[in-house]
Design a protein around this motif. Structure first.
Motif, PDB file in Angstrom:
ATOM      1  N   ASN A   7       7.014  20.540  -0.050  1.00  0.00           N
ATOM      2  CA  ASN A   7       7.643  18.852  -0.631  1.00  0.00           C
ATOM      3  C   ASN A   7       7.043  17.817  -0.412  1.00  0.00           C
ATOM      4  O   ASN A   7       6.358  18.089   1.332  1.00  0.00           O
ATOM      5  CB  ASN A   7       9.185  19.049  -0.725  1.00  0.00           C
ATOM      6  CG  ASN A   7      10.193  20.176  -1.472  1.00  0.00           C
ATOM      7  OD1 ASN A   7       9.848  20.022  -2.727  1.00  0.00           O
ATOM      8  ND2 ASN A   7      10.486  21.098  -0.826  1.00  0.00           N
ATOM      9  N   ALA A   8       6.836  16.172  -0.326  1.00  0.00           N
ATOM     10  CA  ALA A   8       6.347  15.791   0.533  1.00  0.00           C
ATOM     11  C   ALA A   8       7.470  14.797  -0.559  1.00  0.00           C
ATOM     12  O   ALA A   8       7.824  14.618  -1.379  1.00  0.00           O
ATOM     13  CB  ALA A   8       4.875  15.297  -0.456  1.00  0.00           C
ATOM     14  N   SER A  59      -4.005   0.718  -3.153  1.00  0.00           N
ATOM     15  CA  SER A  59      -4.504   1.904  -2.069  1.00  0.00           C
ATOM     16  C   SER A  59      -4.353   3.597  -2.452  1.00  0.00           C
ATOM     17  O   SER A  59      -3.812   4.012  -3.518  1.00  0.00           O
ATOM     18  CB  SER A  59      -3.843   1.667  -0.816  1.00  0.00           C
ATOM     19  OG  SER A  59      -2.520   2.234  -1.492  1.00  0.00           O
ATOM     20  N   ALA A  60      -4.759   4.283  -1.606  1.00  0.00           N
ATOM     21  CA  ALA A  60      -4.518   5.518  -1.758  1.00  0.00           C
ATOM     22  C   ALA A  60      -4.370   6.198  -0.142  1.00  0.00           C
ATOM     23  O   ALA A  60      -4.466   5.812   1.136  1.00  0.00           O
ATOM     24  CB  ALA A  60      -5.999   6.223  -2.179  1.00  0.00           C
ATOM     25  N   ALA A  61      -3.640   7.165   0.179  1.00  0.00           N
ATOM     26  CA  ALA A  61      -2.502   8.429   1.453  1.00  0.00           C
ATOM     27  C   ALA A  61      -2.775   9.593   0.771  1.00  0.00           C
ATOM     28  O   ALA A  61      -2.497   9.560  -0.282  1.00  0.00           O
ATOM     29  CB  ALA A  61      -1.702   7.127   1.306  1.00  0.00           C
ATOM     30  N   THR A  62      -3.090   9.766   1.816  1.00  0.00           N
ATOM     31  CA  THR A  62      -3.863  11.924   1.887  1.00  0.00           C
ATOM     32  C   THR A  62      -2.555  11.993   3.188  1.00  0.00           C
ATOM     33  O   THR A  62      -2.721  11.462   4.157  1.00  0.00           O
ATOM     34  CB  THR A  62      -4.501  12.250   2.271  1.00  0.00           C
ATOM     35  OG1 THR A  62      -6.008  11.707   1.417  1.00  0.00           O
ATOM     36  CG2 THR A  62      -4.652  13.998   1.628  1.00  0.00           C
ATOM     37  N   SER A  63      -1.135  12.853   2.597  1.00  0.00           N
ATOM     38  CA  SER A  63      -0.854  13.691   4.001  1.00  0.00           C
ATOM     39  C   SER A  63      -1.916  14.975   4.481  1.00  0.00           C
ATOM     40  O   SER A  63      -2.744  15.016   4.462  1.00  0.00           O
ATOM     41  CB  SER A  63       0.310  14.466   3.005  1.00  0.00           C
ATOM     42  OG  SER A  63      -0.329  16.016   2.457  1.00  0.00           O
ATOM     43  N   GLN A  64      -0.703  15.126   5.469  1.00  0.00           N
ATOM     44  CA  GLN A  64      -1.468  15.856   6.922  1.00  0.00           C
ATOM     45  C   GLN A  64      -1.351  17.278   5.824  1.00  0.00           C
ATOM     46  O   GLN A  64      -0.765  17.469   4.135  1.00  0.00           O
ATOM     47  CB  GLN A  64      -0.742  16.070   7.113  1.00  0.00           C
ATOM     48  CG  GLN A  64       0.835  17.623   7.482  1.00  0.00           C
ATOM     49  CD  GLN A  64       1.728  17.268   8.276  1.00  0.00           C
ATOM     50  OE1 GLN A  64       1.920  16.275   9.205  1.00  0.00           O
ATOM     51  NE2 GLN A  64       3.022  18.141   7.797  1.00  0.00           N
ATOM     52  N   PRO A  66       0.650  -1.338  -0.075  1.00  0.00           N
ATOM     53  CA  PRO A  66       0.272  -0.116   0.337  1.00  0.00           C
ATOM     54  C   PRO A  66       0.739   1.527   0.039  1.00  0.00           C
ATOM     55  O   PRO A  66       1.714   1.161   0.786  1.00  0.00           O
ATOM     56  CB  PRO A  66      -1.248  -0.504   1.263  1.00  0.00           C
ATOM     57  CG  PRO A  66      -0.773  -1.697   1.289  1.00  0.00           C
ATOM     58  CD  PRO A  66       0.708  -1.935   0.815  1.00  0.00           C
ATOM     59  N   VAL A  67       0.140   2.050  -0.608  1.00  0.00           N
ATOM     60  CA  VAL A  67       0.357   3.384  -0.737  1.00  0.00           C
ATOM     61  C   VAL A  67       0.830   4.463   1.180  1.00  0.00           C
ATOM     62  O   VAL A  67      -0.097   4.154   1.727  1.00  0.00           O
ATOM     63  CB  VAL A  67       0.240   4.551  -2.268  1.00  0.00           C
ATOM     64  CG1 VAL A  67      -0.941   4.911  -0.891  1.00  0.00           C
ATOM     65  CG2 VAL A  67       1.411   5.628  -1.845  1.00  0.00           C
ATOM     66  N   ALA A  68       1.533   4.476   1.340  1.00  0.00           N
ATOM     67  CA  ALA A  68       1.986   5.717   2.692  1.00  0.00           C
ATOM     68  C   ALA A  68       2.761   6.923   1.842  1.00  0.00           C
ATOM     69  O   ALA A  68       3.471   7.001   1.717  1.00  0.00           O
ATOM     70  CB  ALA A  68       3.003   5.046   3.858  1.00  0.00           C
ATOM     71  N   ILE A  69       2.422   8.324   3.040  1.00  0.00           N
ATOM     72  CA  ILE A  69       3.316   9.026   2.766  1.00  0.00           C
ATOM     73  C   ILE A  69       4.579   9.049   4.044  1.00  0.00           C
ATOM     74  O   ILE A  69       3.894   8.786   5.079  1.00  0.00           O
ATOM     75  CB  ILE A  69       2.535  10.343   3.232  1.00  0.00           C
ATOM     76  CG1 ILE A  69       0.832  10.510   2.222  1.00  0.00           C
ATOM     77  CG2 ILE A  69       3.022  11.558   3.362  1.00  0.00           C
ATOM     78  CD1 ILE A  69       1.376  10.930   1.052  1.00  0.00           C
ATOM     79  N   THR A  70       5.413   9.812   3.463  1.00  0.00           N
ATOM     80  CA  THR A  70       6.619   9.492   3.819  1.00  0.00           C
ATOM     81  C   THR A  70       7.644  10.668   4.534  1.00  0.00           C
ATOM     82  O   THR A  70       8.103  10.876   5.522  1.00  0.00           O
ATOM     83  CB  THR A  70       7.832   8.607   2.961  1.00  0.00           C
ATOM     84  OG1 THR A  70       8.135   8.885   1.597  1.00  0.00           O
ATOM     85  CG2 THR A  70       7.197   6.751   2.689  1.00  0.00           C
ATOM     86  N   LEU A  71       6.904  11.927   3.736  1.00  0.00           N
ATOM     87  CA  LEU A  71       7.485  12.518   3.748  1.00  0.00           C
ATOM     88  C   LEU A  71       6.542  13.727   3.588  1.00  0.00           C
ATOM     89  O   LEU A  71       5.524  13.531   2.847  1.00  0.00           O
ATOM     90  CB  LEU A  71       8.381  13.374   2.748  1.00  0.00           C
ATOM     91  CG  LEU A  71       9.331  15.138   3.451  1.00  0.00           C
ATOM     92  CD1 LEU A  71       9.854  15.109   4.564  1.00  0.00           C
ATOM     93  CD2 LEU A  71      10.014  15.335   1.465  1.00  0.00           C
ATOM     94  N   GLN A  72       5.959  14.292   5.072  1.00  0.00           N
ATOM     95  CA  GLN A  72       5.123  15.442   4.765  1.00  0.00           C
ATOM     96  C   GLN A  72       5.209  16.559   4.961  1.00  0.00           C
ATOM     97  O   GLN A  72       6.257  16.964   5.005  1.00  0.00           O
ATOM     98  CB  GLN A  72       3.972  15.318   6.401  1.00  0.00           C
ATOM     99  CG  GLN A  72       3.896  13.851   6.836  1.00  0.00           C
ATOM    100  CD  GLN A  72       2.328  13.668   6.413  1.00  0.00           C
ATOM    101  OE1 GLN A  72       1.257  13.817   4.839  1.00  0.00           O
ATOM    102  NE2 GLN A  72       1.696  12.358   6.203  1.00  0.00           N
TER     103      GLN A  72
END
Length: 300
Positions: free
Chosen positions: A24-25, A75-80, A3-9
């Motif tokens: 940048n993310a 999958s999908a992931a949303t940043s802060q 699954p995709v994950a945000i690693t840099l917010q």
């Protein structure tokens, strides 16, 4: 598939108007990963499909919240949320204006302001009294009272500065705002509610007179000892009718020799005086043995 994950917010940015900046993310997960930047949650930004979002010549319209949505096949992931704050001093575009209202009508004062970042508002009454909870661009006064009349101003601020509006004056006029025939000023002075037309026909002191009748008579609706009636008749070969007269009221004493009947006749008038008189009188030189008297105001 990972699954995709945000690693840099992305992080909040503060910049001057007209400058440029970058959010940048980064994300991880099974490739390929797609990227889409969003503005204020619902505005999809065209051509913003990389891990970095480059903004140039930023203006107040760019001020707000940004998020990145990363997706892959599973999958999908949303940043802060990251906020872009544009450093533009707060300024007032439209000043609050004077208002005139009644005790039965709400009053609203408005200000329109512009500036970078979140704008904060604080309304003040009569220059120095900060109004609790009055922290929006609209100040609602519902319902106003006589104590609400006066000057109002608002201070608008952001991270750069604070600016104060002109004073707007609220005038509260007295009339008969509930339309019950009793003036607002009289109702306030006598413990009645100028916003309740239903109190016209109640009897606050249980003396047999409705409140509107007490107003006409000039008597106190909260005092059963304040009334419109004949207090005493002294009789012999003649009669004298005695009563309490209220200041600035005129009266007529009427008589009737054939009760029950609607045929009342004038005996005499009492003119207005500047003070109350506990022993006003009208003289009847030739009363009959069955004569009835009544007192009315104003004089007939």
């Amino acid at each position: 598939i990972t699954p995709v994950a945000i690693t840099l917010q992305p992080t909040n940015r503060v910049v001057d108007a007209g400058s440029k900046d970058t959010f940048n993310a980064a994300a991880s997960g099974t490739a390929p990963i797609g990227y889409q930047w969003w503005f204020k949650g619902t505005n999809r930004l065209a051509n913003a499909t990389n891990t970095s979002l480059n903004l140039t010549n930023v203006q107040l319209s760019n001020d707000g919240a940004y998020t990145l949505v990363a997706t892959n096949a599973g999958s999908a992931a949303t940043s802060q949320v990251a906020y872009l704050t544009i450093l533009v001093p707060a300024s007032i575009v439209t000043q609050p204006t004077n208002q005139t209202t009644t005790l039965c009508s709400n009053a609203a004062l408005y200000v329109e302001a512009t500036g970078g970042g979140p704008l904060r508002y604080q309304w003040y009454f009569n220059e120095t009294n900060a109004l609790l909870g009055a922290t929006n661009n609209c100040l609602l006064i519902a319902p106003p009272g006589l104590a609400s009349a006066g000057g109002y101003r608002v201070v608008v601020s952001n991270v750069l500065n604070a600016v104060t509006s002109q004073v707007a004056t609220l005038t509260v006029t007295l009339g008969d705002c509930d339309g019950d025939g009793m003036p607002d000023e009289w109702e306030l002075a006598n413990g009645l509610n100028p916003r309740d037309g239903g109190d016209r026909d109640t009897d606050a002191d249980n003396d047999g007179l409705k409140n509107w009748q007490e107003h006409v008579a000039g008597t106190n609706p909260q005092d059963a000892g304040s009334y419109l009636k004949i207090d005493q008749i002294t009789a012999g070969g003649s009669a004298t009718i005695w009563f309490n007269a209220v200041s600035n009221k005129t009266y007529t004493v009427q008589y009737n020799d054939t009760l029950p009947s609607v045929d009342w006749h004038k005996l005499g008038d009492v003119e207005a005086a500047p003070t109350n008189r506990p022993a006003a009188s009208v003289f009847d030189p030739t009363p009959s043995t069955s004569r009835a008297y009544r007192l009315v105001t104003p004089k007939q």
